[in-house]
Design a protein around this motif. Structure first.
Motif, mmCIF file in Angstrom:
data_model
loop_
_atom_site.group_PDB
_atom_site.id
_atom_site.type_symbol
_atom_site.label_atom_id
_atom_site.label_comp_id
_atom_site.label_asym_id
_atom_site.label_seq_id
_atom_site.Cartn_x
_atom_site.Cartn_y
_atom_site.Cartn_z
ATOM 1 N N LEU A 17 36.622 74.924 6.506
ATOM 2 C CA LEU A 17 35.930 73.719 6.046
ATOM 3 C C LEU A 17 36.865 72.842 5.230
ATOM 4 C CD1 LEU A 17 33.323 72.078 5.702
ATOM 5 C CD2 LEU A 17 32.746 73.541 3.758
ATOM 6 N N GLY A 18 37.642 73.453 4.347
ATOM 7 C CA GLY A 18 38.595 72.683 3.549
ATOM 8 C C GLY A 18 39.686 72.047 4.392
ATOM 9 N N LEU A 75 40.417 68.143 4.974
ATOM 10 C CA LEU A 75 41.758 67.645 4.658
ATOM 11 C C LEU A 75 42.283 66.725 5.749
ATOM 12 C CD1 LEU A 75 44.053 67.919 2.552
ATOM 13 C CD2 LEU A 75 44.960 69.802 3.931
ATOM 14 N N LEU A 76 41.869 66.962 6.988
ATOM 15 C CA LEU A 76 42.313 66.127 8.107
ATOM 16 C C LEU A 76 41.781 64.695 8.010
ATOM 17 C CD1 LEU A 76 41.987 68.613 11.118
ATOM 18 C CD2 LEU A 76 44.064 67.936 9.890
ATOM 19 N N VAL A 77 40.681 64.527 7.283
ATOM 20 C CA VAL A 77 40.146 63.164 7.103
ATOM 21 C C VAL A 77 40.451 62.643 5.699
ATOM 22 C CG1 VAL A 77 38.347 63.405 8.835
ATOM 23 C CG2 VAL A 77 37.888 64.137 6.492
ATOM 24 N N GLY A 79 34.132 69.321 11.422
ATOM 25 C CA GLY A 79 34.894 69.038 12.634
ATOM 26 C C GLY A 79 34.430 67.765 13.310
ATOM 27 N N LEU A 80 33.124 67.489 13.218
ATOM 28 C CA LEU A 80 32.587 66.258 13.795
ATOM 29 C C LEU A 80 33.103 65.028 13.059
ATOM 30 C CD1 LEU A 80 30.560 65.627 16.111
ATOM 31 C CD2 LEU A 80 28.780 65.508 14.358
ATOM 32 N N CYS A 81 33.355 65.192 11.762
ATOM 33 C CA CYS A 81 33.868 64.064 10.964
ATOM 34 C C CYS A 81 35.235 63.597 11.442
ATOM 35 C CB CYS A 81 33.969 64.470 9.497
ATOM 36 S SG CYS A 81 32.406 64.801 8.696
ATOM 37 N N PHE A 110 36.153 63.202 14.460
ATOM 38 C CA PHE A 110 36.090 62.432 15.707
ATOM 39 C C PHE A 110 35.149 61.235 15.642
ATOM 40 C CE2 PHE A 110 37.081 66.860 16.811
ATOM 41 C CZ PHE A 110 38.303 66.674 17.438
ATOM 42 N N ILE A 111 34.161 61.248 14.738
ATOM 43 C CA ILE A 111 33.225 60.131 14.687
ATOM 44 C C ILE A 111 33.127 59.630 13.246
ATOM 45 C CG2 ILE A 111 31.883 61.083 16.602
ATOM 46 C CD1 ILE A 111 29.712 61.799 14.520
ATOM 47 N N PRO A 112 32.752 58.364 13.042
ATOM 48 C CA PRO A 112 32.500 57.887 11.672
ATOM 49 C C PRO A 112 31.242 58.553 11.122
ATOM 50 C CG PRO A 112 31.959 56.197 13.293
ATOM 51 C CD PRO A 112 32.632 57.290 14.045
ATOM 52 N N ILE A 113 31.429 59.377 10.125
ATOM 53 C CA ILE A 113 30.328 60.220 9.654
ATOM 54 C C ILE A 113 29.324 59.443 8.828
ATOM 55 C CG2 ILE A 113 31.364 60.968 7.489
ATOM 56 C CD1 ILE A 113 29.484 63.168 10.051
ATOM 57 N N ARG A 114 29.753 58.311 8.208
ATOM 58 C CA ARG A 114 28.826 57.512 7.408
ATOM 59 C C ARG A 114 28.103 56.520 8.303
ATOM 60 N NH1 ARG A 114 32.421 56.218 1.953
ATOM 61 N NH2 ARG A 114 33.059 58.371 1.560
ATOM 62 N N SER A 115 27.299 57.057 9.177
ATOM 63 C CA SER A 115 26.535 56.256 10.123
ATOM 64 C C SER A 115 25.210 56.973 10.382
ATOM 65 C CB SER A 115 27.317 56.074 11.426
ATOM 66 O OG SER A 115 27.573 57.332 12.026
ATOM 67 N N THR A 116 24.369 56.333 11.171
ATOM 68 C CA THR A 116 23.091 56.967 11.491
ATOM 69 C C THR A 116 23.296 58.293 12.203
ATOM 70 O OG1 THR A 116 22.075 54.768 11.709
ATOM 71 C CG2 THR A 116 20.891 56.641 12.672
ATOM 72 N N LEU A 117 24.268 58.335 13.113
ATOM 73 C CA LEU A 117 24.571 59.585 13.814
ATOM 74 C C LEU A 117 25.089 60.637 12.846
ATOM 75 C CD1 LEU A 117 24.891 61.226 16.407
ATOM 76 C CD2 LEU A 117 27.150 60.158 16.718
ATOM 77 N N GLY A 118 25.923 60.223 11.897
ATOM 78 C CA GLY A 118 26.474 61.172 10.938
ATOM 79 C C GLY A 118 25.416 61.754 10.025
#
Length: 205
Positions: free
Chosen positions: A85-86, A90-92, A144-146, A148-156
């Motif tokens: 998780l860390g 860290l990748l983002v 991991g989803l963060c 590839f996609i913008p997590i601060r969105s409705t989908l996130g």
């Protein structure tokens, strides 16, 4: 005085109080002593079959849970999932290793206190850490989803809600099954949901 041993090697045997050169021991005795030693992973109490069984229980929480699943309270899986998780955060660009382990420690102590107050059987700290750590796996998927996609969105936000629900359901099912607290399932699920919601907030923000 020199004397030949059975292997043809010379051994110095002094007549007085001088130095004594003895033949080295046979290698077979060393081989037998190493052969009798248990494997390193067994000494570290790391059992990959048990880790996989607990991981499958989290991945599919709707299957029947073995009441003895958490008798082997290994911590290898929880430490691995916290580290993953860390690394994914860290990748983002989020350095949250301290927050992850700190929040995990405080959450495990709090959950241990709650469960011992609610259950007649009681539970040790290692089992609580093991269950909460293994059930952190869906949160690793969210991290991991963060990537590839913008997590601060409705989908996130929708994904975060689903993954928190997944973590909460898996952990509460295991606690209820192991501690035989079927009638208190909602009371167990509430503090668990609060803990994983904090991990989701770390992931989102």
């Amino acid at each position: 005085m020199f004397n030949n041993d059975a292997g043809g090697r010379d051994t110095f045997l002094p007549h007085g109080g001088g130095m004594e050169f003895m033949a080295p021991p046979e290698s077979g005795t060393h081989g037998q002593s190493f052969a009798s030693e248990p494997p390193l992973l067994e000494e570290l109490e790391i059992n990959f079959s048990h880790i996989w069984a607990k991981t499958k229980a989290v991945l599919n929480p709707f299957r029947d849970i073995d009441p003895n699943l958490m008798d082997d309270t290994d911590l290898a899986g929880p430490i691995l999932f916290c580290f993953l998780l860390g690394v994914l955060l860290l990748l983002v660009g989020k350095v949250h290793f301290g927050y992850i382990f700190g929040l995990g420690a405080v959450g495990c102590m709090g959950m241990w206190s709650v469960l011992n107050l609610m259950s007649d059987r009681g539970v040790d700290m290692y089992k609580v850490i093991s269950v909460l750590g293994y059930c952190l796996l869906p949160m690793v998927f969210l991290a991991g989803l963060c990537v590839f996609i913008p997590i601060r969105s409705t989908l996130g936000f929708t994904s975060a809600f689903l993954f928190v629900s997944w973590c909460t359901y898996s952990a509460s099912v295991i606690f209820v099954k192991v501690l035989q607290m079927v009638e208190q399932r909602i009371l167990v699920a509430y503090p668990v949901a609060m803990l994983y919601a904090c991990f989701a907030l770390l992931t989102l923000f």
